[in-house]
Design an enzyme around this catalytic site. Structure first.
Site, PDB file in Angstrom:
ATOM      1  N   ASP A  25      55.946  35.992  -5.329  1.00 49.34           N
ATOM      2  CA  ASP A  25      56.297  36.089  -6.747  1.00 49.34           C
ATOM      3  C   ASP A  25      57.472  35.153  -6.986  1.00 49.34           C
ATOM      4  O   ASP A  25      58.489  35.270  -6.308  1.00 49.34           O
ATOM      5  CB  ASP A  25      56.733  37.512  -7.095  1.00 49.34           C
ATOM      6  CG  ASP A  25      55.607  38.540  -6.982  1.00 49.34           C
ATOM      7  OD1 ASP A  25      54.637  38.285  -6.265  1.00 49.34           O
ATOM      8  OD2 ASP A  25      55.731  39.603  -7.605  1.00 49.34           O
ATOM      9  N   ASP A  61      47.509  46.667 -15.125  1.00 52.14           N
ATOM     10  CA  ASP A  61      48.841  47.100 -14.698  1.00 52.14           C
ATOM     11  C   ASP A  61      49.215  48.320 -15.522  1.00 52.14           C
ATOM     12  O   ASP A  61      49.318  48.219 -16.751  1.00 52.14           O
ATOM     13  CB  ASP A  61      49.857  45.971 -14.924  1.00 52.14           C
ATOM     14  CG  ASP A  61      49.371  44.662 -14.317  1.00 52.14           C
ATOM     15  OD1 ASP A  61      48.901  44.697 -13.177  1.00 52.14           O
ATOM     16  OD2 ASP A  61      49.461  43.615 -14.990  1.00 52.14           O
TER      17      ASP A  61
HETATM   18  O1  LIG Z   1      51.360  39.808 -11.390  1.00 55.01           O
HETATM   19  C1  LIG Z   1      51.993  39.707 -12.464  1.00 55.01           C
HETATM   20  O2  LIG Z   1      51.552  39.032 -13.400  1.00 55.01           O
HETATM   21  C2  LIG Z   1      53.330  40.407 -12.640  1.00 55.01           C
HETATM   22  C3  LIG Z   1      53.932  40.404 -13.885  1.00 55.01           C
HETATM   23  C4  LIG Z   1      55.149  41.038 -14.067  1.00 55.01           C
HETATM   24  C5  LIG Z   1      55.779  41.690 -13.022  1.00 55.01           C
HETATM   25  C6  LIG Z   1      55.175  41.695 -11.760  1.00 55.01           C
HETATM   26  C7  LIG Z   1      53.964  41.054 -11.578  1.00 55.01           C
HETATM   27  N1  LIG Z   1      53.343  41.057 -10.345  1.00 55.01           N
HETATM   28  C8  LIG Z   1      53.872  41.687  -9.204  1.00 55.01           C
HETATM   29  C9  LIG Z   1      52.943  41.585  -8.071  1.00 55.01           C
HETATM   30  O3  LIG Z   1      51.834  41.123  -8.139  1.00 55.01           O
HETATM   31  C10 LIG Z   1      53.469  42.051  -6.739  1.00 55.01           C
HETATM   32  O4  LIG Z   1      53.581  40.940  -5.918  1.00 55.01           O
HETATM   33  C11 LIG Z   1      52.567  43.038  -6.083  1.00 55.01           C
HETATM   34  O5  LIG Z   1      52.301  44.095  -6.948  1.00 55.01           O
HETATM   35  C12 LIG Z   1      53.145  43.524  -4.725  1.00 55.01           C
HETATM   36  O6  LIG Z   1      53.874  44.733  -4.847  1.00 55.01           O
HETATM   37  P1  LIG Z   1      54.683  45.363  -3.594  1.00 55.01           P
HETATM   38  O7  LIG Z   1      53.790  45.297  -2.395  1.00 55.01           O
HETATM   39  O8  LIG Z   1      54.990  46.779  -4.021  1.00 55.01           O
HETATM   40  O9  LIG Z   1      55.919  44.537  -3.418  1.00 55.01           O
END
Ligand SMILES: O=C(O)c1ccccc1NCC(=O)[C@H](O)[C@H](O)COP(=O)(O)O
Length: 243
Positions: A13, A132
């Site tokens: 990210d 989401d």
């Molecule tokens: O994916 C998006 O567009 C997004 C937008 C705003 C906030 C977060 C977003 N994505 C976050 C992710 O895709 C994380 O990388 C993913 O959920 C991993 O989560 P974790 O394993 O709990 O760190």
């Protein structure tokens, strides 16, 4: 017996040029993990088949990291799923021009459903939709605004031929509290399309639990914080879900 292996998608990210992880996706909760290219190359070296690459600034509307994201995507031999701020023809074209294997649409599916139906029809498997949620309420605009009911939106997208869904429980995201297995089971029961689980993975046991949902429709799992916090290595994760 499971017929498919759970796919793993390590996450990179990007915010203000850095690989970060947020808590509950909240702007300002960043922990920084350095250069996104180095993180992505490290996951590739460790054997990843997929990379989940997110432009957080584009998702939040605080600018974008488009050029840097494109450089990372182009440098990869593995398959890239691009997410964050893909909401119109220009941002979709830019995303697809990186050679990514698929894009993940979020806000657009809530705010411009006609456009999403059109691009699903045009691009098929290249398009996934990110669902989401807080509870069963969808969130858009970087997860900051309510965007309708999960199951109503899922039924609409299914009828439009959406190929797959990336399902995130925002309450779990970035918290290392384990995935929301009940939510994933419920979504899988509501659609015949594959589901990629996202948010909350904390341990190899969480990945093994997600792997038991493969027969119900869970195709893959995105893993962010747990890898950066070194709860386990990607090699160990890939081994844990191998069948
Ligand atoms: O994916 C998006 O567009 C997004 C937008 C705003 C906030 C977060 C977003 N994505 C976050 C992710 O895709 C994380 O990388 C993913 O959920 C991993 O989560 P974790 O394993 O709990 O760190």
């Amino acid at each position: 017996m499971r017929t498919h292996r759970l796919e793993l998608l390590p996450a990179v990210d990007v915010r203000a040029g850095q690989a970060v992880r947020l808590v509950h996706g909240e702007s300002g909760s960043e922990t920084s993990y350095g250069d996104p290219m180095e993180a992505a190359l490290a996951w590739q070296r460790a054997g990843a088949e997929w990379l989940h690459l997110v432009d957080l600034d584009a998702a939040f509307g605080t600018g974008d990291n488009r050029q840097q994201i494109a450089e990372v995507a182009r440098a990869m031999d593995l398959k890239v799923e691009l997410s964050g701020g893909i909401r119109d023809d220009a941002s979709l074209e830019a995303a697809l021009a990186t050679g990514c294997a698929r894009v993940n649409l979020g806000t657009a599916a809530l705010e411009t459903p006609e456009w999403v139906a059109k691009v699903i029809a045009e691009h098929g498997d290249l398009i996934a939709v990110g669902l989401d949620v807080r509870g069963t309420t969808l969130r858009g605009r970087g997860w900051t605004r309510d965007g309708g009911d999960l199951y109503e939106t899922l039924a609409r997208l299914d009828s439009e031929g959406c190929a797959r869904y990336v399902v995130t429980d925002i309450a779990k995201d970035g918290t290392l509290q384990g995935p929301n297995l009940e939510l994933l089971r419920n979504v899988c029961a509501a659609t015949a399309k594959p589901v990629v689980a996202s948010g909350g993975v904390s341990s190899l046991d969480d990945l093994r639990a997600l792997a038991t949902l493969v027969p119900e429709g869970v195709e893959g799992a995105i893993v962010g914080k747990a890898l950066y916090a070194k709860a386990f290595t990607l090699e160990e994760a890939l081994e844990a879900v191998s069948v």
